[in-house]
Scaffold this motif. Sequence first.
Motif, PDB file in Angstrom:
ATOM      1  N   CYS A  15      61.946  36.097   5.472  1.00 57.60           N
ATOM      2  CA  CYS A  15      62.985  35.076   5.289  1.00 57.60           C
ATOM      3  C   CYS A  15      62.826  33.964   6.319  1.00 57.60           C
ATOM      4  N   TYR A  16      62.478  34.347   7.553  1.00 55.86           N
ATOM      5  CA  TYR A  16      62.308  33.350   8.604  1.00 55.86           C
ATOM      6  C   TYR A  16      61.061  32.498   8.360  1.00 55.86           C
ATOM      7  N   ASP A  17      59.996  33.106   7.859  1.00 53.30           N
ATOM      8  CA  ASP A  17      58.738  32.385   7.642  1.00 53.30           C
ATOM      9  C   ASP A  17      58.899  31.227   6.660  1.00 53.30           C
ATOM     10  N   ILE A  18      59.775  31.395   5.664  1.00 59.20           N
ATOM     11  CA  ILE A  18      59.900  30.336   4.657  1.00 59.20           C
ATOM     12  C   ILE A  18      61.030  29.359   4.957  1.00 59.20           C
ATOM     13  N   SER A  19      61.904  29.693   5.921  1.00 57.29           N
ATOM     14  CA  SER A  19      63.029  28.809   6.178  1.00 57.29           C
ATOM     15  C   SER A  19      63.160  28.392   7.643  1.00 57.29           C
ATOM     16  N   HIS A  20      62.644  29.226   8.554  1.00 59.57           N
ATOM     17  CA  HIS A  20      62.790  29.001   9.997  1.00 59.57           C
ATOM     18  C   HIS A  20      64.262  28.793  10.374  1.00 59.57           C
ATOM     19  N   ALA A  21      65.123  29.486   9.687  1.00 59.41           N
ATOM     20  CA  ALA A  21      66.555  29.377   9.957  1.00 59.41           C
ATOM     21  C   ALA A  21      66.896  30.107  11.244  1.00 59.41           C
ATOM     22  N   ASP A  22      67.795  29.520  12.004  1.00 58.70           N
ATOM     23  CA  ASP A  22      68.189  30.119  13.279  1.00 58.70           C
ATOM     24  C   ASP A  22      68.787  31.506  13.093  1.00 58.70           C
ATOM     25  N   LYS A  23      69.505  31.698  11.976  1.00 51.42           N
ATOM     26  CA  LYS A  23      70.171  32.993  11.809  1.00 51.42           C
ATOM     27  C   LYS A  23      69.156  34.117  11.657  1.00 51.42           C
ATOM     28  N   PHE A  24      68.018  33.865  11.000  1.00 53.78           N
ATOM     29  CA  PHE A  24      66.998  34.905  10.861  1.00 53.78           C
ATOM     30  C   PHE A  24      66.267  35.119  12.186  1.00 53.78           C
ATOM     31  N   LYS A  25      66.132  34.050  12.980  1.00 55.15           N
ATOM     32  CA  LYS A  25      65.528  34.194  14.306  1.00 55.15           C
ATOM     33  C   LYS A  25      66.412  35.092  15.173  1.00 55.15           C
ATOM     34  N   ARG A  26      67.718  34.928  15.088  1.00 55.39           N
ATOM     35  CA  ARG A  26      68.634  35.786  15.851  1.00 55.39           C
ATOM     36  C   ARG A  26      68.528  37.229  15.394  1.00 55.39           C
ATOM     37  N   MET A  27      68.406  37.457  14.086  1.00 54.55           N
ATOM     38  CA  MET A  27      68.270  38.822  13.579  1.00 54.55           C
ATOM     39  C   MET A  27      67.033  39.498  14.158  1.00 54.55           C
ATOM     40  N   ILE A  28      65.937  38.765  14.191  1.00 56.05           N
ATOM     41  CA  ILE A  28      64.690  39.326  14.731  1.00 56.05           C
ATOM     42  C   ILE A  28      64.864  39.672  16.204  1.00 56.05           C
ATOM     43  N   ASP A  29      65.528  38.792  16.928  1.00 52.52           N
ATOM     44  CA  ASP A  29      65.719  39.022  18.365  1.00 52.52           C
ATOM     45  C   ASP A  29      66.587  40.249  18.629  1.00 52.52           C
ATOM     46  N   VAL A  30      67.682  40.409  17.887  1.00 51.02           N
ATOM     47  CA  VAL A  30      68.569  41.550  18.151  1.00 51.02           C
ATOM     48  C   VAL A  30      67.903  42.865  17.741  1.00 51.02           C
ATOM     49  N   LEU A  31      67.062  42.840  16.694  1.00 52.54           N
ATOM     50  CA  LEU A  31      66.362  44.061  16.298  1.00 52.54           C
ATOM     51  C   LEU A  31      65.338  44.491  17.340  1.00 52.54           C
ATOM     52  N   LYS A  32      64.881  43.553  18.160  1.00 51.74           N
ATOM     53  CA  LYS A  32      63.925  43.878  19.218  1.00 51.74           C
ATOM     54  C   LYS A  32      64.611  44.426  20.468  1.00 51.74           C
ATOM     55  N   SER A  33      65.936  44.307  20.516  1.00 53.46           N
ATOM     56  CA  SER A  33      66.660  44.770  21.701  1.00 53.46           C
ATOM     57  C   SER A  33      66.663  46.291  21.765  1.00 53.46           C
ATOM     58  N   SER A  34      66.843  46.824  22.956  1.00 52.35           N
ATOM     59  CA  SER A  34      66.793  48.278  23.136  1.00 52.35           C
ATOM     60  C   SER A  34      68.113  48.954  22.762  1.00 52.35           C
ATOM     61  N   GLN A  35      69.239  48.216  22.811  1.00 53.69           N
ATOM     62  CA  GLN A  35      70.548  48.779  22.509  1.00 53.69           C
ATOM     63  C   GLN A  35      71.339  47.811  21.628  1.00 53.69           C
ATOM     64  N   PHE A  36      72.329  48.356  20.930  1.00 54.29           N
ATOM     65  CA  PHE A  36      73.179  47.519  20.098  1.00 54.29           C
ATOM     66  C   PHE A  36      74.536  48.196  19.938  1.00 54.29           C
ATOM     67  N   TYR A  37      75.505  47.415  19.513  1.00 56.77           N
ATOM     68  CA  TYR A  37      76.845  47.928  19.242  1.00 56.77           C
ATOM     69  C   TYR A  37      77.015  48.192  17.754  1.00 56.77           C
ATOM     70  N   MET A  38      77.632  49.321  17.468  1.00 60.94           N
ATOM     71  CA  MET A  38      77.949  49.703  16.084  1.00 60.94           C
ATOM     72  C   MET A  38      79.465  49.875  15.982  1.00 60.94           C
ATOM     73  N   MET A  39      80.053  49.257  14.958  1.00 59.77           N
ATOM     74  CA  MET A  39      81.468  49.471  14.696  1.00 59.77           C
ATOM     75  C   MET A  39      81.617  50.365  13.478  1.00 59.77           C
ATOM     76  N   GLU A  40      82.437  51.405  13.632  1.00 58.33           N
ATOM     77  CA  GLU A  40      82.726  52.317  12.524  1.00 58.33           C
ATOM     78  C   GLU A  40      84.135  52.021  12.008  1.00 58.33           C
ATOM     79  N   VAL A  41      84.239  51.749  10.712  1.00 56.87           N
ATOM     80  CA  VAL A  41      85.529  51.497  10.072  1.00 56.87           C
ATOM     81  C   VAL A  41      85.775  52.644   9.099  1.00 56.87           C
ATOM     82  N   ALA A  42      86.642  53.560   9.471  1.00 57.22           N
ATOM     83  CA  ALA A  42      86.859  54.775   8.678  1.00 57.22           C
ATOM     84  C   ALA A  42      88.317  54.878   8.259  1.00 57.22           C
TER      85      ALA A  42
END
Length: 699
Positions: A88-115
């Motif tokens: 998606c980033y290769d064909i659009s170079h959209a900032d939002k896809f660049k952010r997605m790639i960056d956060v997926l490379k991070s070692s930790q992330f927050y998950m919210m559970e809605v139950a």
Amino acid sequence: MKDNKLKWYFPKAMNVSGRGENDPQKELFPGDIYQTMIRESIQNSLDHPALDNFGKNIPVRVEYKLRKHATTEFPYLKEDLMGHIQSCYDISHADKFKRMIDVLKSSQFYMMEVADVNTIGMDYDFDNDSGRFKKFVRYTGDPNEVVGAGGSHGYGKITYFSVSEINTIIVSSIVKDGTFTFEGVSRLATHPTGTSREYYYDTGFLDFGDGTPIQFDKEDVQSVIPDFFRREKTGTTVYIPFVSIGDSDSEKGKVFRKCCEAVLRNFFAAINDGKLEVLIDFSDGELFGDDFIFECNQEKLEDIFTNRFFYNPPYDNVRTSFFDKFNPRPYWLAYRDNEVTITDDDTYEEAVERCAGKKFVCFRKDLSILGKSTLFVNVDLQRGNDLVLFMRSPRMVVGVQHNSPSRGYSAVFLCDDEDKGNQLLRTMEDAAHRTWSKRQLKLDKRPQEKIEQAGQIEEEMRNFIRWCLDVIFPANQTDSDDVELEDFTVPLISENDTTNPLIGSLINIKGSDNDALGAPADIHAGDSKRQKKSNYIGKAQVIEPRKVQKTEIDTDYSGGRGKDHPVIPDPHPRQKPSGNDDFTEDSNPETEKRIVRMKFPVKYRIFSEETNDGQILYTLIVHSPQDEDKAYLTLMPVGETDDKSCNVYLKTASVGQIRENEIAGVHLLEGKNVITFSVDNAGEYAFTLLAEHDVTIKD
């Protein structure tokens, strides 16, 4: 044999229209992403309550938990999904896809559970490929099938994706017989992959790699579903990975408070009636502590409103009716407390007599179209903002309407007639559940007779509310436009827009009122000739004030202005009010009399024009219902930006004495008065006006 490894499946897009980087469905839900997600998720759970052994509904419980995880714990969220996001980033170079790639490379992330708990869960018929689970995961724009449910358009699920940095959620649900259904979904953009340049749909699914939800029963211990996503009780959990939240404690604290306030703003009635319980838990280890656990139910609601949220100041100091700003406390008090109930059996004269001097009044009427409807009113002449909240059976706030003129009340309209009004109002509701309007039926291309009926419903609500307010404020019954409820619409525009009807009864544009052109700067020019009483004004309101209770609560009267702004000594200092006082006072211990300052109703318009030297001069036209020797006029600006308008103070006025944003000691004549003023930070502002006067009473 099926490979029991979780995989992402994006269907191939063959000769179909695609979707770009922007998701137009998210535009249906403006405002803060967390507060809209809270509204939609709770509403979705309230639509499907479970029954106890006696066939009665039990309180729905919704839990929000924020936890931190290592990215390596969830490889299926990164490995295959990363390739699709990269495409998606290769064909659009959209900032939002660049952010997605960056956060997926991070070692930790927050998950919210809605139950949710005490709900029926989401069923899925594997043989027929149908059921509520598939509708939730696969479809948008397909409304809830439950009669009278809160979900009216089927778009609410979009709000979950808004909270995720990677636009991804994972859903697991158990129904009553123990059947478990699981699938993840990610919303990206239409994209190619590989060297063949084949295009794939924007939406992909996390399952066995075939695009079919995974299902098994409670006895299936060999299932591939990770233990982390396994539920034990009937209901549904939505997992939101890579929550869009900063890593600082202050940022998490802001999100926590937003979520708690959204619960109280939108669902205080459902909680008060024992239909809903909510837990918000951000206390995970290093995140916070026990202070960041919010548990709200029927028993704890009063303590929460009294000691934790919306208690200081107890009422709004910002006059707005936007969903993420209003203070729900006075409306909860109106809904909870009831000193007198007016029904169809009461005549107007009887109702006026019974309501006289009452603070909390309830009107119950069987309307011809909507059926059983109620208006709860909290009469607060000093701090009531003249707002009406609108609800139907799910008891979620759907509309917020600001009325004029200023009277001093907070009200809640509820239609809970399942056979008539609830379903009719559901068809008039927009996708974001923010308004009822016949325009919605036009957009949905409903039959003309349905559109005409919607117009009749609007008029029926308008007349009902007008009648109720005339009972409480009988002196204003001659006003012809006292309830401005056209189309019951809350405009989805900035509150800084000077055309916003929620700001007040005002006009702030050049040359719009011929009466203002060439108007004298001094309202007493021509004092010897009293102006004729205008038909624009109703009778003066007669008020029976209440005795003030002293308190030590420190209340900010700056209306949200900066605390560093120099304070001018007030020649008429106010006594600090308690949470439920109706007015402020000046006390004289040597006498039995007491002077109190109280609101009184005026109508007004404000114009601005640029002078020859480039200065902006404002003209205020005030229609007073009576002569007032000494009035206090407070002008509250709303401007181009919130920061700018919060630093605007009166500079000059043609009459009276200036104290920050108040003109004190103004002699108003009955009828029309013209005042000119300027501010120290000129710009395009709208102004709301609060008029007060001194009243002497005996202890």
